[in-house]
Design a protein around this motif. Structure first.
Motif, PDB file in Angstrom:
ATOM      1  N   SER A  23       0.809  -1.210   0.000  1.00 42.60           N
ATOM      2  CA  SER A  23       0.000   0.000   0.000  1.00 42.60           C
ATOM      3  C   SER A  23       0.855   1.278   0.000  1.00 42.60           C
ATOM      4  O   SER A  23       0.690   2.154   0.840  1.00 42.60           O
ATOM      5  CB  SER A  23      -0.951   0.002   1.203  1.00 42.60           C
ATOM      6  OG  SER A  23      -1.954   0.967   1.031  1.00 42.60           O
ATOM      7  N   ARG A  27      -3.205   3.606   1.037  1.00 37.43           N
ATOM      8  CA  ARG A  27      -4.610   3.217   0.952  1.00 37.43           C
ATOM      9  C   ARG A  27      -5.450   4.302   0.288  1.00 37.43           C
ATOM     10  O   ARG A  27      -6.527   4.653   0.745  1.00 37.43           O
ATOM     11  CB  ARG A  27      -5.153   2.840   2.317  1.00 37.43           C
ATOM     12  CG  ARG A  27      -4.421   1.638   2.892  1.00 37.43           C
ATOM     13  CD  ARG A  27      -5.060   1.179   4.195  1.00 37.43           C
ATOM     14  NE  ARG A  27      -4.326   0.076   4.757  1.00 37.43           N
ATOM     15  CZ  ARG A  27      -4.583  -1.205   4.543  1.00 37.43           C
ATOM     16  NH1 ARG A  27      -5.556  -1.553   3.748  1.00 37.43           N
ATOM     17  NH2 ARG A  27      -3.864  -2.145   5.117  1.00 37.43           N
ATOM     18  N   GLY A  28      -4.878   4.861  -0.792  1.00 35.20           N
ATOM     19  CA  GLY A  28      -5.577   5.874  -1.570  1.00 35.20           C
ATOM     20  C   GLY A  28      -5.303   7.295  -1.143  1.00 35.20           C
ATOM     21  O   GLY A  28      -5.691   8.252  -1.813  1.00 35.20           O
ATOM     22  N   ASP A  44     -15.267  -0.636   5.347  1.00 33.46           N
ATOM     23  CA  ASP A  44     -13.946  -0.241   4.879  1.00 33.46           C
ATOM     24  C   ASP A  44     -12.956  -0.230   6.050  1.00 33.46           C
ATOM     25  O   ASP A  44     -13.196   0.412   7.070  1.00 33.46           O
ATOM     26  CB  ASP A  44     -14.019   1.141   4.233  1.00 33.46           C
ATOM     27  CG  ASP A  44     -12.778   1.498   3.442  1.00 33.46           C
ATOM     28  OD1 ASP A  44     -11.679   1.492   4.036  1.00 33.46           O
ATOM     29  OD2 ASP A  44     -12.905   1.793   2.241  1.00 33.46           O
ATOM     30  N   GLY A  98      -2.221  -1.018  -4.914  1.00 31.37           N
ATOM     31  CA  GLY A  98      -3.484  -1.565  -5.391  1.00 31.37           C
ATOM     32  C   GLY A  98      -4.122  -0.552  -6.321  1.00 31.37           C
ATOM     33  O   GLY A  98      -3.800   0.629  -6.286  1.00 31.37           O
ATOM     34  N   THR A  99      -5.020  -1.003  -7.170  1.00 32.47           N
ATOM     35  CA  THR A  99      -5.735  -0.082  -8.047  1.00 32.47           C
ATOM     36  C   THR A  99      -7.045  -0.714  -8.484  1.00 32.47           C
ATOM     37  O   THR A  99      -7.185  -1.934  -8.465  1.00 32.47           O
ATOM     38  CB  THR A  99      -4.893   0.308  -9.277  1.00 32.47           C
ATOM     39  OG1 THR A  99      -5.593   1.308 -10.010  1.00 32.47           O
ATOM     40  CG2 THR A  99      -4.605  -0.881 -10.169  1.00 32.47           C
ATOM     41  N   ARG A 100      -7.969   0.146  -8.858  1.00 30.28           N
ATOM     42  CA  ARG A 100      -9.263  -0.336  -9.352  1.00 30.28           C
ATOM     43  C   ARG A 100      -9.492   0.052 -10.806  1.00 30.28           C
ATOM     44  O   ARG A 100     -10.566  -0.190 -11.334  1.00 30.28           O
ATOM     45  CB  ARG A 100     -10.384   0.250  -8.493  1.00 30.28           C
ATOM     46  CG  ARG A 100     -10.359  -0.275  -7.090  1.00 30.28           C
ATOM     47  CD  ARG A 100     -11.587   0.193  -6.322  1.00 30.28           C
ATOM     48  NE  ARG A 100     -11.420  -0.180  -4.943  1.00 30.28           N
ATOM     49  CZ  ARG A 100     -11.621   0.629  -3.926  1.00 30.28           C
ATOM     50  NH1 ARG A 100     -12.010   1.859  -4.130  1.00 30.28           N
ATOM     51  NH2 ARG A 100     -11.446   0.208  -2.696  1.00 30.28           N
ATOM     52  N   SER A 101      -8.478   0.675 -11.434  1.00 31.39           N
ATOM     53  CA  SER A 101      -8.692   1.087 -12.815  1.00 31.39           C
ATOM     54  C   SER A 101      -7.429   0.879 -13.641  1.00 31.39           C
ATOM     55  O   SER A 101      -6.312   0.947 -13.126  1.00 31.39           O
ATOM     56  CB  SER A 101      -9.115   2.561 -12.883  1.00 31.39           C
ATOM     57  OG  SER A 101      -8.001   3.410 -12.768  1.00 31.39           O
ATOM     58  N   HIS A 104      -5.200   4.047 -13.648  1.00 34.86           N
ATOM     59  CA  HIS A 104      -4.331   4.167 -12.471  1.00 34.86           C
ATOM     60  C   HIS A 104      -3.194   3.156 -12.529  1.00 34.86           C
ATOM     61  O   HIS A 104      -2.074   3.455 -12.104  1.00 34.86           O
ATOM     62  CB  HIS A 104      -5.135   4.003 -11.183  1.00 34.86           C
ATOM     63  CG  HIS A 104      -6.053   5.145 -10.915  1.00 34.86           C
ATOM     64  ND1 HIS A 104      -7.185   5.016 -10.163  1.00 34.86           N
ATOM     65  CD2 HIS A 104      -6.018   6.434 -11.323  1.00 34.86           C
ATOM     66  CE1 HIS A 104      -7.806   6.180 -10.099  1.00 34.86           C
ATOM     67  NE2 HIS A 104      -7.117   7.049 -10.803  1.00 34.86           N
TER      68      HIS A 104
END
Length: 155
Positions: A23, A27-28, A44, A98-101, A104
């Motif tokens: 991370s 964590r963003g 979360d 980590g990524t969700r797209s 990114h």
């Protein structure tokens, strides 16, 4: 005689040990759109993390804003600066963001081709390091389950 960090480097080199930075974007937190803790879903994990609670988050956002200023002045995005800093710690370090797209993911991978000047990395390290973050990384109740928090402070 090397200090603790130098001794750790000697041990890593002698044993061929890698360090996996889990991370590395906080964590963003070290992205273009840091999370709003109040808007996080009930399950979360960040809701329980002291660095995201209302007592500490504003001070951490101020650190993030300073990092973003440094990144902007260097012509970098904040994630590129953050990942560049992590990877600059040595060839034994592997960043695991980590990524969700896909966009990114591409941005995260672009750091491999980026040259982040040493002065920019040093400035970023002065702003955010093991002693400047506000609040603990993990809630007290979970510390017995987390080995990394028993290893002392890394800086």
């Amino acid at each position: 005689m090397p200090g603790a960090a130098g001794q750790a480097g000697i041990v890593r080199q002698a044993l061929g040990v890698a360090l996996v930075a889990f991370s590395p974007l906080g964590r963003g937190f070290l992205t273009a759109a840091p999370p709003d803790p109040a808007a996080l879903p009930a399950g979360d994990v960040r809701r329980a993390m002291p660095r995201f609670d209302e007592r500490h988050y504003p001070a951490n956002l101020a650190l993030r804003d300073e990092l973003e200023r440094i990144a902007d002045e260097a012509g970098l995005t904040l994630p590129r600066l953050a990942l560049g800093w992590v990877l600059s710690r040595g060839p034994h370090v592997v960043a695991l963001p980590g990524t969700r797209s896909v966009d990114h993911l591409r941005e995260n991978l672009s750091v491999l081709d980026a040259e982040v000047p040493a002065g920019v990395l040093e400035a970023a390290g002065r702003v955010l390091n093991a002693t400047t973050g506000h609040g603990a990384r993990y809630p007290e109740a979970t510390l017995p389950e987390i080995d990394t928090e028993r290893c002392g402070r890394a800086g």
